[in-house]
Scaffold this active site. Structure first.
Site, mmCIF file in Angstrom:
data_model
loop_
_atom_site.group_PDB
_atom_site.id
_atom_site.type_symbol
_atom_site.label_atom_id
_atom_site.label_comp_id
_atom_site.label_asym_id
_atom_site.label_seq_id
_atom_site.Cartn_x
_atom_site.Cartn_y
_atom_site.Cartn_z
ATOM 1 N N ASP A 42 -1.872 3.258 3.809
ATOM 2 C CA ASP A 42 -1.106 2.532 4.836
ATOM 3 C C ASP A 42 -1.282 3.183 6.202
ATOM 4 O O ASP A 42 -1.023 4.384 6.365
ATOM 5 C CB ASP A 42 0.372 2.488 4.473
ATOM 6 N N ASP B 174 -5.922 8.313 3.022
ATOM 7 C CA ASP B 174 -4.597 7.724 2.973
ATOM 8 C C ASP B 174 -4.803 6.204 3.001
ATOM 9 O O ASP B 174 -5.900 5.731 3.311
ATOM 10 C CB ASP B 174 -3.787 8.192 4.183
#
Length: 206
Positions: free
Chosen positions: A11, A9
């Site tokens: 953020d 991922d």
């Protein structure tokens, strides 16, 4: 454990963008005369279209989304971003064809942020435009595995958010969480920081 690929991922996992997201939503709220803190609290829990319906009922959702995208693009150009400690060293230590990004953001923004922070780019980014269903659906992570030619069981997912954890688990992958004090339900392992996790992630590919 040994994995063939690592799927990150972005953020909250590789990059700290919380302040940027809060500022964007506060600016968006100001344009509609709404309370920034209240709007941001809703945005943390829902997708943008659901946020618009909750905080700006009666407004054209396409107009709301266009403004949000414009503010986010401006933030990529002018905002201040920081990669988490150890992110650059970790990504540079991984073979470029054995890791990918799986993000709910859009590829052009991810590339802009990575360029500004000096993080290396992988060969594959699965972004919001790549899938019809976002996290917590398994679709984003399954698509990444498919494009990499990987068995989902051989993929290690690195996440920070509950929806991402659910997405990786539903895809049949091993999921580790970082930058959180306690693991989210179902995560196989948790690290309080990305830097703490980095050597274990490298070892997982060897």
């Amino acid at each position: 454990m040994t994995s063939t690929f690592v799927l990150f991922d972005v953020d909250g996992t590789l990059m700290d963008a919380v302040a940027n997201q809060r500022r964007v939503w506060h600016e968006w709220a100001a344009r509609y005369g709404a309370d920034g803190d209240e709007v941001y609290a809703v945005a943390l829990r829902t997708r943008p279209v659901e946020t618009f319906a909750a905080v700006a009922p009666g407004r054209d959702p396409d107009e709301c989304l266009a403004l949000l995208h414009a503010l986010e693009d401006e933030d990529v150009r002018t905002g201040s971003y920081g990669a988490f400690d150890g992110a650059a060293e970790l990504l540079n230590a991984l073979p470029v064809d054995r890791w990918a990004l799986v993000t709910s953001n859009y590829e052009h923004r991810v590339r802009g942020r990575f360029e500004r922070t000096g993080l290396p780019m992988p060969g594959l980014i699965v972004d919001a435009a790549s899938v019809a269903e976002g996290k917590p659906s398994p679709v984003p992570y399954l698509l990444a595995a498919e494009k990499l030619g990987a068995d989902p069981a051989d993929c290690l997912v690195i996440e920070d958010a509950p929806s991402g954890v659910r997405s990786g688990l539903a895809a049949g992958m091993t999921v580790w969480t970082v930058n959180t004090e306690a693991p989210h339900p179902g995560a196989h392992r948790n690290f309080r920081s990305l830097a703490e996790a980095a050597p274990h992630i490298v070892d997982a590919l060897t």
